[in-house]
Enzyme design. Sequence first.
Site, PDB file in Angstrom:
ATOM      1  N   HIS A   9     112.708 -21.394  13.836  1.00 38.67           N
ATOM      2  CA  HIS A   9     114.034 -22.184  12.854  1.00 38.67           C
ATOM      3  C   HIS A   9     113.378 -22.120  11.703  1.00 38.67           C
ATOM      4  O   HIS A   9     112.226 -23.230  12.090  1.00 38.67           O
ATOM      5  CB  HIS A   9     114.738 -23.523  13.115  1.00 38.67           C
ATOM      6  CG  HIS A   9     115.614 -24.214  12.343  1.00 38.67           C
ATOM      7  ND1 HIS A   9     115.876 -25.181  11.722  1.00 38.67           N
ATOM      8  CD2 HIS A   9     117.082 -24.098  12.578  1.00 38.67           C
ATOM      9  CE1 HIS A   9     116.667 -25.290  11.049  1.00 38.67           C
ATOM     10  NE2 HIS A   9     117.805 -24.929  11.124  1.00 38.67           N
ATOM     11  N   ASP A  23     121.744 -21.573  17.771  1.00 39.05           N
ATOM     12  CA  ASP A  23     122.489 -20.378  18.527  1.00 39.05           C
ATOM     13  C   ASP A  23     122.797 -19.830  19.454  1.00 39.05           C
ATOM     14  O   ASP A  23     123.424 -18.922  20.480  1.00 39.05           O
ATOM     15  CB  ASP A  23     122.429 -19.374  17.404  1.00 39.05           C
ATOM     16  CG  ASP A  23     122.449 -20.102  16.299  1.00 39.05           C
ATOM     17  OD1 ASP A  23     123.997 -19.693  15.878  1.00 39.05           O
ATOM     18  OD2 ASP A  23     121.924 -19.794  15.289  1.00 39.05           O
TER      19      ASP A  23
END
Length: 375
Positions: A254, A305
């Site tokens: 991320h 996710d």
Amino acid sequence: MTLQTKGLEDVVAGQSSICFIDGQEGRLLYRGFDIEDLAGRSNYEETAYLLWNGHLPTSPELRTFTSELSSKRPIPREVSQILTTLPRNCDAMDALRVGVAALGIFDDPMYTQHERAMSIASKVGTVVAAIHRHKHDQDIIPPRDDLSFSSNFLYMVTGEEPSAADARLMDVLLILHADHELNASTFTARVIASTLSDVYSAVTGAVGALKGPLHGGANEKVVEMTAEIGTPDKAEAYVSSKLGSKQKITGFGHRVYKTMDPRAKILKDMAHRFTKTEKEKEALQILEKVESMMKAEKHLYPNVDLYSGLALNHIGVPSYLFTPVFAVGRAPGWLAHVLEQYADNRIIRPRAEYIGPPRSRYVPIDKRTAAEAKH
């Protein structure tokens, strides 16, 4: 002039009181409230109220807010007609972009700015459900005002009133996706709002940004990866093969978090409770094996996710609808940022570092050589 980094990485582009991310510690706060507390104790309606108003509601405030939200769920007849004329095989995010833009034309023109925000947040779930039903040549199911936002959304998608457990999982998914500071779609919405364009345009732009595969859609790829791996005993070979050929593994890393995404941690913990079938349990084992390998081999941690697709499939949401459902959850955050931008606005107009050629002499075309033409 200050030079910036590619992709504006680590650049502070403005001030906001809505969302705080501690990337080093893996913490996420909405208006000062930890995401773990909200996911464990709140619901969609209360979290939306918090994002828009800056504080948790009292019981009377939440009843009023929830009633106003539920009353605005039905979409105008003209919007429904537009959605049902779209090709059934069109991309669901393209259809959602059309639907939100159409709301800007057919919503009540007398709505206040606050009422427009309420209308979009209420109707985006109805639009997404209508897109899904039309895709399968099924009758569009009108919303019910006697169900919570999450229960009603699942009802409109599946045609069945969900169990309390499924509705609760939908609530958590919406809360976890409700806001995430200046991500690409939220920044897009704020840029549009800063021009003093209307809120429908801002959210339409945000939907367009979310459609991009570098922003939305990663959880759909995770589901595809899980199916490709097949069984837990094949996970190690799959990851080794991908890493050996310099390919990325979806669901990891991320821009902001340098540790495990707190949203991923919440969903992983919940997955151990909601997985019931052998297929689901195998999928969870595959994801955990991939997670373990990625941490050991690449020092990368899961993002939201990795486990969200498993949760969405569990409650009856098909994979192609994942990104539109992401938009349903993110709508309150988009709208909170748009309203914040309007409240203290200056048009967002950054500069670019010019890396082109220096000032050049204009040569008439009849006297221009090939070398001069290149300038």
